[in-house]
Design a protein around this motif. Structure first.
Motif, PDB file in Angstrom:
ATOM      1  N   ASP A 186      -4.996  61.801 -22.984  1.00 11.73           N
ATOM      2  CA  ASP A 186      -5.488  62.298 -21.954  1.00 11.73           C
ATOM      3  C   ASP A 186      -6.177  61.241 -21.121  1.00 11.73           C
ATOM      4  O   ASP A 186      -7.252  60.742 -21.594  1.00 11.73           O
ATOM      5  CB  ASP A 186      -6.448  63.383 -22.162  1.00 11.73           C
ATOM      6  N   PRO A 187      -5.641  60.605 -20.091  1.00 15.99           N
ATOM      7  CA  PRO A 187      -6.089  59.670 -19.285  1.00 15.99           C
ATOM      8  C   PRO A 187      -7.574  60.043 -18.967  1.00 15.99           C
ATOM      9  O   PRO A 187      -8.142  59.114 -18.406  1.00 15.99           O
ATOM     10  CB  PRO A 187      -5.234  59.307 -18.192  1.00 15.99           C
ATOM     11  N   SER A 188      -7.970  61.231 -18.622  1.00 13.35           N
ATOM     12  CA  SER A 188      -9.125  61.481 -18.102  1.00 13.35           C
ATOM     13  C   SER A 188     -10.194  61.746 -19.420  1.00 13.35           C
ATOM     14  O   SER A 188     -11.338  62.028 -18.836  1.00 13.35           O
ATOM     15  CB  SER A 188      -9.115  62.819 -17.222  1.00 13.35           C
ATOM     16  N   ALA A 189      -9.911  61.432 -20.447  1.00 13.06           N
ATOM     17  CA  ALA A 189     -10.626  61.687 -21.465  1.00 13.06           C
ATOM     18  C   ALA A 189     -11.967  60.868 -21.538  1.00 13.06           C
ATOM     19  O   ALA A 189     -12.900  61.277 -21.902  1.00 13.06           O
ATOM     20  CB  ALA A 189      -9.894  61.585 -22.792  1.00 13.06           C
ATOM     21  N   VAL A 190     -11.936  59.676 -20.973  1.00 19.61           N
ATOM     22  CA  VAL A 190     -13.148  58.879 -21.111  1.00 19.61           C
ATOM     23  C   VAL A 190     -13.252  58.603 -19.397  1.00 19.61           C
ATOM     24  O   VAL A 190     -14.231  57.719 -19.341  1.00 19.61           O
ATOM     25  CB  VAL A 190     -13.038  57.819 -21.846  1.00 19.61           C
ATOM     26  N   ALA A 191     -12.536  59.147 -18.657  1.00 18.65           N
ATOM     27  CA  ALA A 191     -12.929  58.744 -17.062  1.00 18.65           C
ATOM     28  C   ALA A 191     -14.124  59.102 -16.614  1.00 18.65           C
ATOM     29  O   ALA A 191     -14.964  59.953 -17.152  1.00 18.65           O
ATOM     30  CB  ALA A 191     -11.935  59.309 -16.331  1.00 18.65           C
TER      31      ALA A 191
END
Length: 125
Positions: free
Chosen positions: A117-122
């Motif tokens: 998930d690219p938003s996991a650490v966004a």
């Protein structure tokens, strides 16, 4: 007649008393404190899950992912290390192929889904 007392909040275990699985669970549920707790615990753990999460949170493979690779004993652990390595290398095609294979064997692996998930650490500071 005395006023009733409001219900006490449910006690939350201090981070030092959480198991590694509980820390990962908190991370997956986007607990704001989980990333810092995982990064702090990663220096002393041999848990591949925690080390993989720490590497993703740190945005670099060393030292956590290197240690995760050494600690990974099961096929699932080794696959998670490979997923994290592909994510950190920015290789989205490899990451996609690896996660499909991994989820075929481990369909309920939420950590694998989090890794991809690219938003996991966004937005993390």
């Amino acid at each position: 007649m005395p006023e009733p007392h409001p219900a006490s909040p449910i006690p939350v275990a201090p981070a030092t008393h959480l198991t590694e699985a509980e820390l990962i669970e908190r991370l997956l549920h986007r607990d704001a404190d989980a990333p810092a707790q995982i990064l702090a615990r990663s220096a002393a753990t041999t848990s591949p899950d925690l080390l993989v999460a720490a590497a993703i949170l740190a945005g670099r493979p060393a030292p956590a992912l290197v240690r995760a690779q050494r600690c990974a004993v099961s096929a699932r652990d080794r696959q998670l290390v490979a997923l994290a390595a592909a994510r950190l290398a920015g290789d989205s095609l490899l990451l996609d192929a690896l996660v499909r294979d991994h989820l075929a064997d481990h369909p309920d692996d939420a950590l694998a889904a989090w890794i991809t998930d690219p938003s996991a650490v966004a937005g993390r500071s």
